[in-house]
Write a protein that holds these residues in place. Structure first.
Motif, PDB file in Angstrom:
ATOM      1  N   VAL A  90     -19.451  77.709  47.285  1.00 18.60           N
ATOM      2  CA  VAL A  90     -18.257  78.365  46.740  1.00 18.60           C
ATOM      3  C   VAL A  90     -17.901  77.798  45.375  1.00 18.60           C
ATOM      4  O   VAL A  90     -18.280  76.678  45.022  1.00 18.60           O
ATOM      5  N   GLU A  91     -17.159  78.604  44.640  1.00 18.53           N
ATOM      6  CA  GLU A  91     -16.552  78.134  43.402  1.00 18.53           C
ATOM      7  C   GLU A  91     -15.064  78.483  43.489  1.00 18.53           C
ATOM      8  O   GLU A  91     -14.715  79.619  43.813  1.00 18.53           O
ATOM      9  N   ILE A  92     -14.245  77.500  43.239  1.00 17.01           N
ATOM     10  CA  ILE A  92     -12.799  77.696  43.365  1.00 17.01           C
ATOM     11  C   ILE A  92     -12.153  77.602  41.994  1.00 17.01           C
ATOM     12  O   ILE A  92     -12.468  76.708  41.200  1.00 17.01           O
ATOM     13  N   ASP A  93     -11.244  78.541  41.755  1.00 13.53           N
ATOM     14  CA  ASP A  93     -10.458  78.514  40.527  1.00 13.53           C
ATOM     15  C   ASP A  93      -9.201  77.683  40.816  1.00 13.53           C
ATOM     16  O   ASP A  93      -8.320  78.146  41.544  1.00 13.53           O
ATOM     17  N   PRO A  94      -9.111  76.473  40.293  1.00 11.91           N
ATOM     18  CA  PRO A  94      -7.973  75.624  40.659  1.00 11.91           C
ATOM     19  C   PRO A  94      -6.636  76.165  40.144  1.00 11.91           C
ATOM     20  O   PRO A  94      -5.585  75.808  40.676  1.00 11.91           O
ATOM     21  N   ASP A  95      -6.670  77.042  39.156  1.00 12.62           N
ATOM     22  CA  ASP A  95      -5.416  77.605  38.628  1.00 12.62           C
ATOM     23  C   ASP A  95      -4.780  78.611  39.584  1.00 12.62           C
ATOM     24  O   ASP A  95      -3.573  78.795  39.588  1.00 12.62           O
ATOM     25  N   THR A  96      -5.627  79.299  40.361  1.00 11.72           N
ATOM     26  CA  THR A  96      -5.099  80.332  41.255  1.00 11.72           C
ATOM     27  C   THR A  96      -5.389  80.060  42.723  1.00 11.72           C
ATOM     28  O   THR A  96      -4.798  80.683  43.598  1.00 11.72           O
ATOM     29  N   GLY A  97      -6.340  79.183  43.001  1.00 10.44           N
ATOM     30  CA  GLY A  97      -6.756  78.939  44.391  1.00 10.44           C
ATOM     31  C   GLY A  97      -7.735  79.965  44.914  1.00 10.44           C
ATOM     32  O   GLY A  97      -8.086  79.950  46.096  1.00 10.44           O
ATOM     33  N   VAL A  98      -8.200  80.843  44.061  1.00  9.57           N
ATOM     34  CA  VAL A  98      -9.144  81.873  44.519  1.00  9.57           C
ATOM     35  C   VAL A  98     -10.520  81.251  44.760  1.00  9.57           C
ATOM     36  O   VAL A  98     -11.045  80.539  43.905  1.00  9.57           O
ATOM     37  N   THR A  99     -11.058  81.536  45.963  1.00 12.52           N
ATOM     38  CA  THR A  99     -12.398  81.063  46.317  1.00 12.52           C
ATOM     39  C   THR A  99     -13.382  82.206  46.132  1.00 12.52           C
ATOM     40  O   THR A  99     -13.178  83.292  46.663  1.00 12.52           O
ATOM     41  N   SER A 100     -14.426  81.925  45.396  1.00  9.28           N
ATOM     42  CA  SER A 100     -15.478  82.928  45.233  1.00  9.28           C
ATOM     43  C   SER A 100     -16.736  82.391  45.903  1.00  9.28           C
ATOM     44  O   SER A 100     -17.150  81.263  45.634  1.00  9.28           O
ATOM     45  N   ILE A 101     -17.307  83.187  46.794  1.00  2.90           N
ATOM     46  CA  ILE A 101     -18.561  82.756  47.427  1.00  2.90           C
ATOM     47  C   ILE A 101     -19.696  83.114  46.485  1.00  2.90           C
ATOM     48  O   ILE A 101     -19.953  84.281  46.200  1.00  2.90           O
ATOM     49  N   GLU A 102     -20.329  82.083  45.965  1.00  6.05           N
ATOM     50  CA  GLU A 102     -21.330  82.274  44.925  1.00  6.05           C
ATOM     51  C   GLU A 102     -22.723  82.500  45.495  1.00  6.05           C
ATOM     52  O   GLU A 102     -23.564  83.127  44.858  1.00  6.05           O
ATOM     53  N   LYS A 103     -22.952  81.928  46.689  1.00  3.32           N
ATOM     54  CA  LYS A 103     -24.320  81.918  47.195  1.00  3.32           C
ATOM     55  C   LYS A 103     -24.234  81.801  48.710  1.00  3.32           C
ATOM     56  O   LYS A 103     -23.436  81.004  49.212  1.00  3.32           O
ATOM     57  N   TRP A 104     -25.015  82.591  49.411  1.00  5.86           N
ATOM     58  CA  TRP A 104     -25.036  82.482  50.873  1.00  5.86           C
ATOM     59  C   TRP A 104     -26.480  82.514  51.351  1.00  5.86           C
ATOM     60  O   TRP A 104     -27.204  83.455  51.060  1.00  5.86           O
ATOM     61  N   THR A 105     -26.851  81.465  52.052  1.00  5.14           N
ATOM     62  CA  THR A 105     -28.193  81.403  52.610  1.00  5.14           C
ATOM     63  C   THR A 105     -28.075  81.414  54.123  1.00  5.14           C
ATOM     64  O   THR A 105     -27.346  80.605  54.703  1.00  5.14           O
ATOM     65  N   ALA A 106     -28.769  82.322  54.767  1.00  5.02           N
ATOM     66  CA  ALA A 106     -28.760  82.391  56.230  1.00  5.02           C
ATOM     67  C   ALA A 106     -30.193  82.334  56.723  1.00  5.02           C
ATOM     68  O   ALA A 106     -31.002  83.192  56.372  1.00  5.02           O
ATOM     69  N   VAL A 107     -30.493  81.305  57.486  1.00  8.04           N
ATOM     70  CA  VAL A 107     -31.802  81.254  58.133  1.00  8.04           C
ATOM     71  C   VAL A 107     -31.556  81.261  59.637  1.00  8.04           C
ATOM     72  O   VAL A 107     -30.923  80.358  60.178  1.00  8.04           O
TER      73      VAL A 107
ATOM     74  N   PHE B 247     -29.779  81.857  79.861  1.00 11.06           N
ATOM     75  CA  PHE B 247     -29.260  82.403  78.613  1.00 11.06           C
ATOM     76  C   PHE B 247     -30.390  82.307  77.579  1.00 11.06           C
ATOM     77  O   PHE B 247     -31.363  81.576  77.774  1.00 11.06           O
ATOM     78  N   THR B 248     -30.218  82.997  76.446  1.00  6.85           N
ATOM     79  CA  THR B 248     -31.109  82.767  75.315  1.00  6.85           C
ATOM     80  C   THR B 248     -30.316  81.959  74.280  1.00  6.85           C
ATOM     81  O   THR B 248     -29.080  81.991  74.283  1.00  6.85           O
ATOM     82  N   PHE B 249     -31.032  81.260  73.417  1.00  2.34           N
ATOM     83  CA  PHE B 249     -30.350  80.342  72.498  1.00  2.34           C
ATOM     84  C   PHE B 249     -30.766  80.575  71.040  1.00  2.34           C
ATOM     85  O   PHE B 249     -31.523  79.797  70.465  1.00  2.34           O
ATOM     86  N   PRO B 250     -30.246  81.649  70.447  1.00  2.00           N
ATOM     87  CA  PRO B 250     -30.468  81.832  69.004  1.00  2.00           C
ATOM     88  C   PRO B 250     -29.838  80.663  68.251  1.00  2.00           C
ATOM     89  O   PRO B 250     -28.846  80.081  68.715  1.00  2.00           O
ATOM     90  N   SER B 251     -30.403  80.330  67.125  1.00  2.00           N
ATOM     91  CA  SER B 251     -29.857  79.219  66.344  1.00  2.00           C
ATOM     92  C   SER B 251     -30.195  79.468  64.887  1.00  2.00           C
ATOM     93  O   SER B 251     -30.937  80.397  64.574  1.00  2.00           O
ATOM     94  N   GLY B 252     -29.672  78.627  64.042  1.00  2.00           N
ATOM     95  CA  GLY B 252     -29.990  78.783  62.635  1.00  2.00           C
ATOM     96  C   GLY B 252     -29.134  77.887  61.771  1.00  2.00           C
ATOM     97  O   GLY B 252     -28.297  77.118  62.271  1.00  2.00           O
ATOM     98  N   VAL B 253     -29.369  77.992  60.480  1.00  2.00           N
ATOM     99  CA  VAL B 253     -28.602  77.214  59.512  1.00  2.00           C
ATOM    100  C   VAL B 253     -28.104  78.157  58.429  1.00  2.00           C
ATOM    101  O   VAL B 253     -28.888  78.921  57.864  1.00  2.00           O
ATOM    102  N   HIS B 254     -26.800  78.136  58.213  1.00  2.00           N
ATOM    103  CA  HIS B 254     -26.234  78.895  57.102  1.00  2.00           C
ATOM    104  C   HIS B 254     -25.676  77.901  56.079  1.00  2.00           C
ATOM    105  O   HIS B 254     -25.093  76.881  56.465  1.00  2.00           O
ATOM    106  N   ILE B 255     -25.876  78.209  54.820  1.00  2.00           N
ATOM    107  CA  ILE B 255     -25.354  77.346  53.745  1.00  2.00           C
ATOM    108  C   ILE B 255     -24.517  78.214  52.811  1.00  2.00           C
ATOM    109  O   ILE B 255     -24.983  79.241  52.320  1.00  2.00           O
ATOM    110  N   CYS B 256     -23.289  77.782  52.621  1.00  2.73           N
ATOM    111  CA  CYS B 256     -22.358  78.533  51.774  1.00  2.73           C
ATOM    112  C   CYS B 256     -22.037  77.708  50.539  1.00  2.73           C
ATOM    113  O   CYS B 256     -21.794  76.508  50.632  1.00  2.73           O
TER     114      CYS B 256
END
Lengths: 267, 787
Positions: B644-661, B633-642
């Motif tokens: 988030v900012e959550i609005d506690p009044d509504t529970g809505v999650t907003s993804i503010e930043k996404w890093t994918a290496v 097999f081949t073995f791709p790999s990496g690190v993703h960092i997410c």
């Protein structure tokens, strides 16, 4: 879709006559709910009475202290209307947030109100602004028009011709969308006119659009977001589904109302 | 030339002009002379016997050519649909596979199961006639919940407890022993939510039988037309392979769901002979929701044993996997061999033991969906790693770094041998790109605005390029998983490449042509990629598991080697030099140390006119084929960092930043690779925040339309920061690892790790909808950071 006969009356009077002759007939306005339902074979009217060519049913004008909108006026036209944008910007913003561009270019204000979908946006504006629904037979105040989910005061053969909105001093609409459909899960329209503040909620009620007594009472003394701090809305009578329990909807109503008030004050 | 169109160049996709101007030819665009239309009557019940099926009125309905049922299939000796991977129980006995007729035979087992097919002049007539079919159902209790499935009525007689298999992998004794010595054990319970694939193009089929030649042609939405032909021929028995042609033209997305051989295409091709007319079917969106094979749907308990310094000692995992009502084509291997061998992640774990129960339920079949087993494994590993770091009070990056595999090759305790990797490099780059060191400041800033901010990691590994045929054969696969290629050079030097890979969004017409342009030194527009037709391409195993680059292109590379070798022979005659003195570089064959040379096209012409050599010396022509069977097999790999900012009044999650290496090894076309990463992350965020198939207790699919099934949309997503490290794969000639699934594998745990970081506790399931997050906040009273 099953077979049906199609009529394209030139006047509202002809439309009413056709509806009188065909008890199973449905009025086709923008068709954004009716046609998909027919395609899914969930509705099978014997006839469609298309108001698309009926004269004098669309257009926007200011009459006295009211904005009067023809029933066949498309959402896109309300959203971009200079008249509405000037007089009731909250209403233009609401229209601009309905569905997607395709829906907004076909869907009509009269169709939305007559259908009274419990998650539709327009009914909240009609109710909060205290609009008057003008039909081919009479004038119906908003408070008497909406009579439960998909149910209105319209009688057999009665067709909405115009909707007249009194111009408020402050108003705003805030929608918390259903994550999947993006219909309102809780939509709150707040309007202040003189000493009266009205708060109409769509998307949340199991019986369709309603006025929130709790929110109106809190805002009566002072039209300010802070007035809504600590306001509790009862969960009974609210919708519950996989997206939102009635408790969650109850929690959201004052939260969204607060945002609507802040928006109204910012204008 | 190669600098702008060769390997490593972001060449714009050649196929896009066709797609974006509406010139694509999809299965629904195929219309055959005299074509009739099929409509499938589907079960409204999750579980029922068919006591009586009366089709007489429907047969007489206007426009109806025929109404066919399971009895007709049996009469014509049409075999059932198959599962192509045999899994054995702990005790060595084979899994319990119930029969899967293309049209129900006495029983229906999920809402949407196929009861009968109506074939009529028009689709509407077929649909109208379906309403005239009278079915007397003996309704049985639905079996929806995996935890209580064993108590429900048997869905198939062969599996009285609704357990398909009870399988395990790893060293139980060594794992138990390591747990005894552990200083800390992290325990976690997880649900991997059920997903519905939602390819933009719904499934479709046109069956066309030619009575003159006795050849069946099937146009279908397939990721692997040759596998479809093999199954339809050898197992289902439609026709011998030389009398069955399968064409998968342009296909609008698959994500795995178009690997499988379904009832509808089987029925269309069979029925075309029965009615003597071509038969067409295109799924509507509701049918797609009901009957496309779904993905994921695991319940897992996992425990990680650690020493007092935060070093992992052992890992044990117990999973229940929902396989639905029938075993779909590759369903059995997804929660076993595509899942458990990935549970070592990027980490050096001395002992692992995994148990998996495959469960029948009265729901749509569940099979491979983008990542297939590997997202499920990564979710378990990366959630438990995050929780363990929190419990130990260690920084999650430091904890991972401490446990990374650092020397290669690395043999895990669960089959896989990682050939190469550099996990520290991708983590370092990701931390820098994500500005990890200033996260605390951003969290404080969010708190000032009344928002909860969280950060989550996912250091994933996947196994791609499935797979060494002998290895998968020893594990129960019914087929080999090599790939074939044929390179046909035309007399003027243009090239056609016939590949067994299938493109349904991947951009093969561009990337494969880049390889050819690069290797032969010819214009990319002189290269055509041919795929998706069993009459053109001799054989192929198709596209899934990120295998088209590492396996499909490796086969092309081998064939190109042979073309160049033959070209040198031709050039040696044309240039009157010894073959060993011929060099090939930048598209020219030249005689070493001289100025004598011929362009690639000139040598091609020499090969075809054959004036400079005799038939005794060399065969004319320039066409070479190759089969490539990977050695690992081949073995791709990496690190993703997410973040988030959550609005506690509504529970809505907003993804503010996404890093994918990501480390995909060598890259052919960075733009296309980034596109794959973007799409994968979007699907993974969809799983984490929005998507979820929901059956009610009666087995009705509640989320059977976009009114209730939430797909990710552009405005749900941030702008992704994409980085790459490059550790070439050592086991294939191009050093490619594969990139098609990485985003979908990496992202769900990154999102949930970020949300749990923000709300301060671990109890949140996917999809983390606003309601779910709000409820989790209420349950914990985590107003903390917002104050």
């Amino acid at each position: 879709m099953y077979a049906f006969s199609y009529h394209s009356p030139k006047t509202v009077r002809q439309a009413a006559t056709l509806l009188g002759k065909n008890p199973d007939a449905k009025v086709l306005a923008g068709g954004q709910t009716l046609l998909p339902t027919m395609k899914q074979r969930l509705a099978s009217p014997s006839a469609l009475v298309d108001l698309g060519k009926a004269e004098g049913m669309s257009g926007i004008e200011v009459k006295g202290r009211n904005v009067v909108i023809g029933a066949m006026t498309r959402h896109a036209d309300v959203a971009t209307s200079a008249i509405v944008g000037e007089a009731i910007p909250a209403l233009a913003a609401l229209a601009g947030g309905i569905g997607d561009p395709a829906v907004r270019n076909r869907g009509t204000i009269g169709g939305s109100i007559a259908n009274n979908d419990p998650a539709a946006d327009y009914p909240s504006a009609v109710l909060a602004l205290g609009a008057t629904i003008i039909t081919n037979k009479r004038k119906i105040p908003a408070d008497q028009f909406f009579q439960g989910m998909f149910s209105t005061a319209l009688e057999e053969g009665e067709v909405i011709v115009k909707v007249s909105f009194p111009i408020p001093s402050k108003a705003a609409y805030e929608k918390f969308p259903n994550p999947a459909s993006r219909y309102a899960m809780v939509g709150v329209f707040v309007a202040k006119k003189g000493s009266e503040t009205r708060v109409a909620v769509t998307g949340a009620g199991s019986d369709g659009v309603f006025r929130s007594a709790e929110c109106e009472a809190a805002l009566k003394a002072r039209f300010n977001p802070k007035s809504l701090d600590g306001v509790k809305v009862k969960a009974s009578g609210l919708n519950s589904d996989i997206h939102a329990s009635s408790e969650y909807r109850a929690h959201l109503i004052p939260v969204i109302a607060k945002r609507a008030v802040a928006k109204a004050m910012a204008k | 030339m190669s600098s702008t169109t060769g390997i490593g160049a972001s060449v714009l996709r050649k196929e896009d002009i066709r797609f974006i101007t509406g010139k694509g030819q999809y299965t629904d665009d195929v219309n055959r002379q005299g074509q009739a239309h099929a409509y499938f009557l589907r079960s409204p019940h999750a579980h029922a016997t068919i006591k009586k099926l009366d089709i007489s009125a429907a047969k007489k309905a206007p426009g109806v050519l025929d109404v066919l049922t399971g009895d007709d299939l049996a009469h014509d000796k049409v075999g059932g649909l198959i599962c192509g991977w045999m899994i054995h129980n702990k005790d060595g006995s084979p899994m319990k596979a119930g029969a899967h007729p293309a049209l129900a035979q006495g029983k229906v087992r999920y809402v949407g199961d196929h009861v009968a097919v109506i074939i009529a002049e028009t689709y509407s007539q077929a649909k109208d006639a379906a309403e005239k079919i009278v079915v007397d159902y003996g309704v049985l209790p639905a079996v929806v919940d995996m935890n209580t499935a064993s108590k429900g009525p048997a869905i198939h007689d062969v599996a009285s407890d609704n357990v398909v298999y009870d399988w395990h992998l790893g060293d139980k004794a060594a794992t138990e022993a390591a747990f005894k010595n552990a200083k800390h054990v992290t325990k976690i319970d997880l649900v991997n939510n059920r997903l519905i694939p939602n390819a933009m193009e719904p499934r479709a089929a046109v069956g066309d039988y030619d009575a003159g030649t006795e050849v069946f042609t099937l146009y279908t939405t397939s990721q692997n037309p040759h596998v479809a032909r093999l199954v339809l021929s050898a197992f289902i028995g439609i026709a011998p392979e030389h009398k069955l042609r399968v064409i998968a033209p342009d296909v609008g997305g698959g994500f795995g769901s178009k690997i499988f051989i379904y009832a509808e295409e089987t029925v269309c091709v069979w029925a075309s002979k029965r009615v003597g007319r071509p038969v067409k079917w295109t799924a509507d969106r509701t049918e797609a929701f009901l009957s496309d094979a779904h993905g994921r749907d695991h319940i897992t308990h996992a425990e990680l044993a650690l020493d007092d310094k935060g070093k992992i000692l052992a890992f044990r995992v117990k999973t229940k996997a929902n396989l639905g009502a029938y075993l779909s084509t590759f369903s059995s291997c997804v929660p076993t061999y595509l899942y458990a061998p990935l549970l070592s992640g990027q980490y050096d774990i001395p002992a692992i033991y995994v148990e998996v129960e495959g469960i029948y339920t009265t729901t749509a079949p569940v099979d491979a969906y983008r990542g297939a087993g590997r997202p499920e494994a990564t979710f378990v590993v990366e959630r438990v790693m995050e929780v363990a770091a929190r419990e130990l009070g260690m920084d999650p990056a430091t904890f991972r770094r401490k446990n990374f595999v650092k020397s290669f090759p690395h043999q895990t305790p669960v089959i896989m041998c990682y050939d190469t990797g550099n996990y520290t490099a991708s983590l370092d780059l990701a931390l820098e790109m994500a500005d990890y060191k200033n996260f605390g400041k951003r969290k404080k800033e969010s708190a000032k605005n009344g928002k909860l901010r969280g950060i989550g990691f996912s250091a994933y590994i996947e196994a791609c390029g499935i797979a060494p045929s002998a290895a998968v054969g020893s594990l129960g696969a019914g087929v080999g998983l090599w790939e074939s290629a044929e390179v046909r050079v035309n007399p003027v030097g243009t090239v056609e490449v016939l590949t067994g890979s299938h493109s349904h969004g991947q951009g093969h017409e561009t990337t494969f042509a880049q390889l050819v342009s690069d290797r032969l030194g010819i214009d990319i527009n002189s290269v055509a990629i041919v795929h998706g037709d069993t009459d053109k391409v001799q054989f192929g195993m198709g596209t899934y598991g990120s295998r088209s680059g590492s396996v499909g292109m490796s086969a092309i590379s081998k064939a190109l080697d042979k073309v160049i070798a033959k070209g040198k022979k031709v050039a040696s005659y044309a240039l009157e030099a010894s073959e060993k003195d011929i060099e090939f570089k930048d598209g020219r064959f030249s005689v070493a140390g001289t100025d004598k040379s011929l362009a690639f096209g000139e040598v091609a012409l020499q090969a075809y006119i054959a004036h400079k050599f005799t038939g005794a010396e060399l065969e004319p022509g320039l066409k070479e084929g190759a089969f490539y069977d990977p050695t690992n097999f081949t073995f791709p790999s990496g690190v993703h960092i997410c973040e988030v900012e959550i609005d506690p009044d509504t529970g809505v999650t907003s993804i503010e930043k996404w890093t994918a290496v990501d480390d995909f090894g060598n890259v052919i076309n960075p733009m296309i690779v980034e596109g794959q990463v973007h799409g994968g992350i979007a699907q993974g965020i969809g799983q984490a925040l929005m998507e979820g198939a929901h059956y009610d207790k009666d087995g009705q699919l509640v989320t059977a339309s976009y009114m209730d099934y939430t797909m990710p949309r552009a405005d749900n997503l941030p702008s992704f920061q994409i980085g790459m490290t490059n550790t070439p794969c050592t086991t294939n000639p191009l050093g490619l690892k594969g990139c098609g699934e990485a985003g979908a594998i990496a992202s769900p745990p990154a999102v949930i790790n970020a949300i749990t970081d923000a709300i301060g506790h671990e109890n949140i399931a996917m999809p983390a909808t606003p309601q779910a997050v709000w409820m989790a906040i209420q349950a914990s009273g985590s107003k903390i950071a917002a104050e």
